[in-house]
Design a protein around this motif. Structure first.
Motif, PDB file in Angstrom:
ATOM      1  N   TYR A   3       0.845  -1.183   0.000  1.00 57.82           N
ATOM      2  CA  TYR A   3       0.000   0.000   0.000  1.00 57.82           C
ATOM      3  C   TYR A   3       0.884   1.238   0.000  1.00 57.82           C
ATOM      4  O   TYR A   3       1.856   1.307   0.756  1.00 57.82           O
ATOM      5  CB  TYR A   3      -0.912   0.027   1.225  1.00 57.82           C
ATOM      6  CG  TYR A   3      -1.869  -1.139   1.264  1.00 57.82           C
ATOM      7  CD1 TYR A   3      -3.033  -1.125   0.514  1.00 57.82           C
ATOM      8  CD2 TYR A   3      -1.598  -2.264   2.048  1.00 57.82           C
ATOM      9  CE1 TYR A   3      -3.917  -2.189   0.548  1.00 57.82           C
ATOM     10  CE2 TYR A   3      -2.478  -3.335   2.077  1.00 57.82           C
ATOM     11  CZ  TYR A   3      -3.634  -3.288   1.320  1.00 57.82           C
ATOM     12  OH  TYR A   3      -4.511  -4.338   1.342  1.00 57.82           O
ATOM     13  N   LYS A   4       0.534   2.214  -0.827  1.00 52.50           N
ATOM     14  CA  LYS A   4       1.285   3.455  -0.913  1.00 52.50           C
ATOM     15  C   LYS A   4       0.396   4.595  -0.434  1.00 52.50           C
ATOM     16  O   LYS A   4      -0.765   4.707  -0.850  1.00 52.50           O
ATOM     17  CB  LYS A   4       1.736   3.692  -2.354  1.00 52.50           C
ATOM     18  CG  LYS A   4       2.652   4.856  -2.517  1.00 52.50           C
ATOM     19  CD  LYS A   4       3.191   4.931  -3.940  1.00 52.50           C
ATOM     20  CE  LYS A   4       4.109   6.132  -4.064  1.00 52.50           C
ATOM     21  NZ  LYS A   4       4.608   6.281  -5.428  1.00 52.50           N
ATOM     22  N   VAL A   5       0.938   5.451   0.437  1.00 56.76           N
ATOM     23  CA  VAL A   5       0.176   6.578   0.970  1.00 56.76           C
ATOM     24  C   VAL A   5      -0.081   7.587  -0.140  1.00 56.76           C
ATOM     25  O   VAL A   5       0.842   7.997  -0.845  1.00 56.76           O
ATOM     26  CB  VAL A   5       0.941   7.252   2.133  1.00 56.76           C
ATOM     27  CG1 VAL A   5       0.210   8.492   2.616  1.00 56.76           C
ATOM     28  CG2 VAL A   5       1.157   6.273   3.281  1.00 56.76           C
ATOM     29  N   ALA A   6      -1.337   7.997  -0.281  1.00 57.43           N
ATOM     30  CA  ALA A   6      -1.689   9.067  -1.217  1.00 57.43           C
ATOM     31  C   ALA A   6      -1.602  10.412  -0.508  1.00 57.43           C
ATOM     32  O   ALA A   6      -1.051  11.365  -1.026  1.00 57.43           O
ATOM     33  CB  ALA A   6      -3.079   8.857  -1.793  1.00 57.43           C
ATOM     34  N   LYS A   7      -2.178  10.475   0.719  1.00 52.93           N
ATOM     35  CA  LYS A   7      -2.113  11.691   1.523  1.00 52.93           C
ATOM     36  C   LYS A   7      -2.667  11.413   2.915  1.00 52.93           C
ATOM     37  O   LYS A   7      -3.340  10.417   3.147  1.00 52.93           O
ATOM     38  CB  LYS A   7      -2.862  12.842   0.878  1.00 52.93           C
ATOM     39  CG  LYS A   7      -4.359  12.635   0.722  1.00 52.93           C
ATOM     40  CD  LYS A   7      -4.978  13.824   0.007  1.00 52.93           C
ATOM     41  CE  LYS A   7      -6.455  13.610  -0.272  1.00 52.93           C
ATOM     42  NZ  LYS A   7      -7.047  14.759  -0.944  1.00 52.93           N
ATOM     43  N   ASN A  40       4.147   4.277  11.118  1.00 60.25           N
ATOM     44  CA  ASN A  40       3.725   3.603   9.886  1.00 60.25           C
ATOM     45  C   ASN A  40       3.749   4.506   8.666  1.00 60.25           C
ATOM     46  O   ASN A  40       3.783   4.014   7.541  1.00 60.25           O
ATOM     47  CB  ASN A  40       2.323   3.026  10.039  1.00 60.25           C
ATOM     48  CG  ASN A  40       2.271   1.838  10.968  1.00 60.25           C
ATOM     49  OD1 ASN A  40       3.274   1.418  11.529  1.00 60.25           O
ATOM     50  ND2 ASN A  40       1.076   1.295  11.145  1.00 60.25           N
ATOM     51  N   VAL A  41       3.702   5.837   8.877  1.00 69.97           N
ATOM     52  CA  VAL A  41       3.598   6.754   7.739  1.00 69.97           C
ATOM     53  C   VAL A  41       4.620   7.885   7.749  1.00 69.97           C
ATOM     54  O   VAL A  41       4.677   8.672   6.801  1.00 69.97           O
ATOM     55  CB  VAL A  41       2.168   7.348   7.644  1.00 69.97           C
ATOM     56  CG1 VAL A  41       1.156   6.272   7.251  1.00 69.97           C
ATOM     57  CG2 VAL A  41       1.756   8.015   8.949  1.00 69.97           C
ATOM     58  N   VAL A  47       3.129  13.129   6.343  1.00 65.10           N
ATOM     59  CA  VAL A  47       2.816  13.703   7.656  1.00 65.10           C
ATOM     60  C   VAL A  47       3.374  15.121   7.741  1.00 65.10           C
ATOM     61  O   VAL A  47       2.688  16.046   8.183  1.00 65.10           O
ATOM     62  CB  VAL A  47       3.362  12.819   8.800  1.00 65.10           C
ATOM     63  CG1 VAL A  47       3.225  13.527  10.138  1.00 65.10           C
ATOM     64  CG2 VAL A  47       2.643  11.483   8.820  1.00 65.10           C
ATOM     65  N   ASP A  48       4.610  15.317   7.284  1.00 61.32           N
ATOM     66  CA  ASP A  48       5.209  16.655   7.308  1.00 61.32           C
ATOM     67  C   ASP A  48       4.395  17.628   6.459  1.00 61.32           C
ATOM     68  O   ASP A  48       4.115  18.753   6.878  1.00 61.32           O
ATOM     69  CB  ASP A  48       6.655  16.595   6.794  1.00 61.32           C
ATOM     70  CG  ASP A  48       7.549  15.814   7.727  1.00 61.32           C
ATOM     71  OD1 ASP A  48       7.728  16.246   8.876  1.00 61.32           O
ATOM     72  OD2 ASP A  48       8.068  14.771   7.308  1.00 61.32           O
ATOM     73  N   ARG A  49       4.010  17.205   5.288  1.00 66.49           N
ATOM     74  CA  ARG A  49       3.230  18.063   4.390  1.00 66.49           C
ATOM     75  C   ARG A  49       1.875  18.391   5.019  1.00 66.49           C
ATOM     76  O   ARG A  49       1.439  19.536   5.008  1.00 66.49           O
ATOM     77  CB  ARG A  49       3.048  17.367   3.049  1.00 66.49           C
ATOM     78  CG  ARG A  49       2.559  18.294   1.964  1.00 66.49           C
ATOM     79  CD  ARG A  49       2.667  17.664   0.598  1.00 66.49           C
ATOM     80  NE  ARG A  49       3.944  18.028   0.016  1.00 66.49           N
ATOM     81  CZ  ARG A  49       4.257  17.870  -1.255  1.00 66.49           C
ATOM     82  NH1 ARG A  49       3.400  17.332  -2.086  1.00 66.49           N
ATOM     83  NH2 ARG A  49       5.430  18.233  -1.713  1.00 66.49           N
ATOM     84  N   HIS A 126       9.681  14.493  10.261  1.00 62.25           N
ATOM     85  CA  HIS A 126       9.201  13.122  10.424  1.00 62.25           C
ATOM     86  C   HIS A 126       9.852  12.185   9.413  1.00 62.25           C
ATOM     87  O   HIS A 126      10.172  11.044   9.729  1.00 62.25           O
ATOM     88  CB  HIS A 126       7.677  13.049  10.311  1.00 62.25           C
ATOM     89  CG  HIS A 126       6.973  13.803  11.399  1.00 62.25           C
ATOM     90  ND1 HIS A 126       7.104  13.494  12.727  1.00 62.25           N
ATOM     91  CD2 HIS A 126       6.143  14.869  11.343  1.00 62.25           C
ATOM     92  CE1 HIS A 126       6.385  14.331  13.456  1.00 62.25           C
ATOM     93  NE2 HIS A 126       5.796  15.173  12.634  1.00 62.25           N
ATOM     94  N   ALA A 127      10.052  12.678   8.195  1.00 62.22           N
ATOM     95  CA  ALA A 127      10.682  11.865   7.152  1.00 62.22           C
ATOM     96  C   ALA A 127      12.205  11.877   7.282  1.00 62.22           C
ATOM     97  O   ALA A 127      12.883  11.066   6.665  1.00 62.22           O
ATOM     98  CB  ALA A 127      10.274  12.372   5.768  1.00 62.22           C
ATOM     99  N   GLN A 128      12.739  12.820   8.087  1.00 61.06           N
ATOM    100  CA  GLN A 128      14.181  12.953   8.296  1.00 61.06           C
ATOM    101  C   GLN A 128      14.936  13.165   6.982  1.00 61.06           C
ATOM    102  O   GLN A 128      15.934  12.494   6.703  1.00 61.06           O
ATOM    103  CB  GLN A 128      14.741  11.753   9.065  1.00 61.06           C
ATOM    104  CG  GLN A 128      14.346  11.728  10.522  1.00 61.06           C
ATOM    105  CD  GLN A 128      14.917  12.914  11.276  1.00 61.06           C
ATOM    106  OE1 GLN A 128      16.118  13.081  11.366  1.00 61.06           O
ATOM    107  NE2 GLN A 128      14.059  13.764  11.821  1.00 61.06           N
TER     108      GLN A 128
END
Length: 143
Positions: A3-7, A40-41, A47-49, A126-128
């Motif tokens: 599964y790929k996060v869309a937003k 998880n995300v 999350v940052d966006r 969050h994404a570092q």
């Protein structure tokens, strides 16, 4: 399946006070959204966006330190540079940058870098990872 996060479309506090992110999955509808913990995300950048978009709702472009930036994908955001970590943009990888600029000495949060049209790198905590963006406009800080 992968599964790929869309937003990210929302947040709530779950059991034990854990913050959860309502996640929309690529190729799926809103009825398939799930509540996911940060771990998880976080690495996706979504999350940052999402959190920057939420903070932007309270910002005025007339406030000192507030900038409008544009990412490489064309999306624009209003951000408060006083609350962000940014550095000068360089056409090299993080591995090639010297330790001082990566860890926060030389060029991190140097407001002399900021002007319309300037390229900077903005930390997505969050994404570092640092993402490049262009400063479209900003309200200078009075010194």
């Amino acid at each position: 399946p992968f599964y790929k996060v869309a937003k990210i479309v929302g947040t709530k506090i779950g059991k034990g006070g854990v913050k959860l992110y309502k996640t929309r999955w690529e190729g799926y509808t809103a009825s398939d959204d799930t509540w996911e913990p940060l771990e998880n995300v976080a690495g996706t950048g979504h999350v940052d966006r999402y959190e920057r978009k939420q903070r932007a709702l309270t910002l005025s472009t007339y406030t000192a330190g507030v900038a409008v930036i544009e990412y490489d994908d064309g999306e624009r955001q209003t951000i408060d540079l006083l609350q962000e970590k940014f550095r000068s943009w360089m056409e090299i990888s993080d591995d090639e940058r010297d330790d001082d600029s990566v860890t926060g000495d030389d060029d991190v949060n140097n407001f002399h870098l900021i002007r319309g049209g300037a390229m900077i790198e903005l930390l997505w905590p969050h994404a570092q990872i640092y993402f490049s963006c262009k400063v479209i406009s900003w309200t200078p800080i009075l010194e």
